[in-house]
Design an enzyme around this catalytic site. Structure first.
Site, mmCIF file in Angstrom:
data_model
loop_
_atom_site.group_PDB
_atom_site.id
_atom_site.type_symbol
_atom_site.label_atom_id
_atom_site.label_comp_id
_atom_site.label_asym_id
_atom_site.label_seq_id
_atom_site.Cartn_x
_atom_site.Cartn_y
_atom_site.Cartn_z
ATOM 1 N N SER A 1 0.841 -1.195 0.000
ATOM 2 C CA SER A 1 0.000 0.000 0.000
ATOM 3 C C SER A 1 0.881 1.252 0.000
ATOM 4 O O SER A 1 1.734 1.404 -0.865
ATOM 5 C CB SER A 1 -0.949 -0.041 1.198
ATOM 6 O OG SER A 1 -1.926 0.958 1.143
ATOM 7 N N ARG B 1 -11.730 5.855 10.724
ATOM 8 C CA ARG B 1 -11.273 4.461 10.670
ATOM 9 C C ARG B 1 -12.359 3.538 10.142
ATOM 10 O O ARG B 1 -12.068 2.611 9.370
ATOM 11 C CB ARG B 1 -10.834 4.006 12.062
ATOM 12 C CG ARG B 1 -10.220 2.607 12.091
ATOM 13 C CD ARG B 1 -9.024 2.516 11.164
ATOM 14 N NE ARG B 1 -8.265 1.293 11.352
ATOM 15 C CZ ARG B 1 -7.190 0.970 10.683
ATOM 16 N NH1 ARG B 1 -6.724 1.788 9.758
ATOM 17 N NH2 ARG B 1 -6.543 -0.158 10.908
ATOM 18 N N ASP C 1 -8.797 -6.709 -4.410
ATOM 19 C CA ASP C 1 -8.444 -5.363 -3.942
ATOM 20 C C ASP C 1 -9.050 -4.344 -4.896
ATOM 21 O O ASP C 1 -8.529 -4.086 -5.968
ATOM 22 C CB ASP C 1 -6.918 -5.215 -3.893
ATOM 23 C CG ASP C 1 -6.469 -3.874 -3.326
ATOM 24 O OD1 ASP C 1 -7.335 -3.012 -3.047
ATOM 25 O OD2 ASP C 1 -5.250 -3.691 -3.164
ATOM 26 N N HIS D 1 -8.025 -5.229 0.007
ATOM 27 C CA HIS D 1 -6.738 -4.534 0.080
ATOM 28 C C HIS D 1 -5.866 -5.065 1.207
ATOM 29 O O HIS D 1 -4.636 -5.103 1.089
ATOM 30 C CB HIS D 1 -6.983 -3.038 0.262
ATOM 31 C CG HIS D 1 -5.733 -2.212 0.235
ATOM 32 N ND1 HIS D 1 -4.870 -2.206 -0.838
ATOM 33 C CD2 HIS D 1 -5.188 -1.368 1.161
ATOM 34 C CE1 HIS D 1 -3.842 -1.386 -0.587
ATOM 35 N NE2 HIS D 1 -4.021 -0.877 0.615
ATOM 36 N N ASP D 2 -6.476 -5.491 2.298
ATOM 37 C CA ASP D 2 -5.715 -6.010 3.435
ATOM 38 C C ASP D 2 -5.024 -7.333 3.139
ATOM 39 O O ASP D 2 -4.298 -7.854 3.992
ATOM 40 C CB ASP D 2 -6.621 -6.180 4.652
ATOM 41 C CG ASP D 2 -6.705 -4.915 5.497
ATOM 42 O OD1 ASP D 2 -5.994 -3.943 5.187
ATOM 43 O OD2 ASP D 2 -7.486 -4.898 6.473
#
Length: 377
Positions: A155, A225, A321, A354-355
């Site tokens: 990232s 968050r 992602d 994405h994680d």
């Protein structure tokens, strides 16, 4: 600071002071600054086996291992770094650093401004990926490392790795950029702006000087968050993990308290994050993401931006992602291929979004292991 166990052979975090002034890309000068650093493994006699790990938005220097007698002390890339793991500390000397502007020991908004004697707060200058790379190069100088065997990150960390190949082409031999992009899309900048506005509009933010009021803009951080975390996950994963499951029964309560499992999860993640992360740092990190665009200095030509690069590259993306899709990684690959650079590309099947870059997905780790085994030190 607690002494960590030696399972990954690392040294307790150390704070290094840099007394040489640093002029940032914004034109603001920092007369001095400190970086919090953690290392793993041993630097060989030739100092040729060093690997720099660059962290993403909410990361820090504690990449691997555990601190004794502390809960939740696992390094953020624990599954990647260590003996027998893809980034094997029996071969490599691994360096983790909390970036300038961070909130885990390096000089940032929560540090004391020597000119005022108060915490910087909103007076801490905006920093960029280029600024971080310069501080990392100075860190390498301090450690006597002329050239990194590799620079790796996912990232925002992957963006730093890419910037290394442009700004210090002679000082990095391999670049591993995972789940990254050559620049943010308008949609991604939009997500960052909504998150920032959540913080800026919190009454407890006090223009960034909330420290002096002994408060934390918890509501804004929670919302930021929660929004960000949703973008890190895929729809398939959220459907499989939460679906439309209700908490505490099968009937609607016709109110606005937590009813769905996904609501409970997001609130938990928001509360946890607001308990340890600095609001000003969140603003800085998201703006650094927005500003990253190596092609900007080359009339928008990404191929021209990578013309100076000399490293070998490993570029990886994940099918689920949607925030930094594989198509964005392929833009990087095309620019590198056009410059006849040595580049390997992997599009890895995943459902985690994405994680994915943080997780021990077998194919992903197998590819990384193979690549790192091939690096000659």
């Amino acid at each position: 600071m607690q002494t960590p166990p030696d399972s990954v052979g690392f040294v307790a975090p150390m704070k290094l002071a840099f007394e040489d002034a640093l002029t940032l890309r914004s034109g603001v000068m920092l007369p001095r600054y400190e970086l919090m650093v953690e290392t793993y493994g041993e630097l060989n006699a030739a100092k040729s086996n060093a690997v720099l790990v660059c962290h993403a938005l909410s990361g820090h220097h504690h990449v691997a291992g555990y601190y004794r007698n502390q809960e939740r002390s696992e390094g953020w890339w624990e599954n990647l770094v260590g003996p027998g793991r893809p980034l094997d500390t029996r071969k490599f000397f691994v360096i983790g650093v909390n970036n300038l502007g961070g909130c885990h020991g390096s000089t940032g908004p929560g540090a004391i401004n020597p000119q005022t004697g108060r915490r910087y707060g909103a007076d801490f200058p905006v920093v960029t990926v280029q600024d971080w790379v310069i501080t990392q190069a100075r860190l390498a100088d301090r450690l006597g490392i002329d050239s990194f065997a590799a620079v790796i990150g996912g990232s925002l960390g992957g963006m730093q790795a890419l910037q290394w190949s442009i700004d210090f082409p002679e000082r990095v031999r391999h670049v591993l950029a995972i789940a990254a992009a050559p620049r943010l899309s308008a949609e991604n900048i939009g997500f960052n702006e909504v998150a920032r506005q959540a913080i800026l509009s919190d009454p407890d933010f006090h223009g960034g000087h909330f420290y002096e009021h002994n408060v934390v803009p918890t509501r804004g951080l929670r919302l930021a968050r929660m929004l960000g975390h949703m973008t890190y996950l895929s729809d398939d994963l959220m459907r499989a993990k939460f679906g439309r499951d209700l908490r505490g029964g099968d009937a609607y309560k016709f109110g606005y308290d937590v009813e769905f499992e996904i609501e409970s999860y997001l609130r938990y993640q928001g509360d946890k994050f607001a308990g340890y992360f600095d609001a000003n740092t969140y603003l800085l990190m998201t703006r650094a993401l927005d500003y990253f665009d190596p092609a900007q200095d080359y009339a928008g030509d990404l191929e021209a931006a990578f013309r100076r690069a000399r490293a070998k590259f490993f570029i990886a993306a994940f099918t689920s992602d949607w925030r930094f899709s594989p198509a964005r990684s392929k833009e990087i690959v095309r620019a590198l291929v056009a410059n006849r650079r040595d580049v390997s590309f992997a599009e890895i099947a995943s459902v985690e979004g994405h994680d994915s870059f943080l997780l021990p997905i077998p194919e992903y780790h197998a590819l990384l292991s193979t690549y790192f085994r091939g690096i000659v030190i």
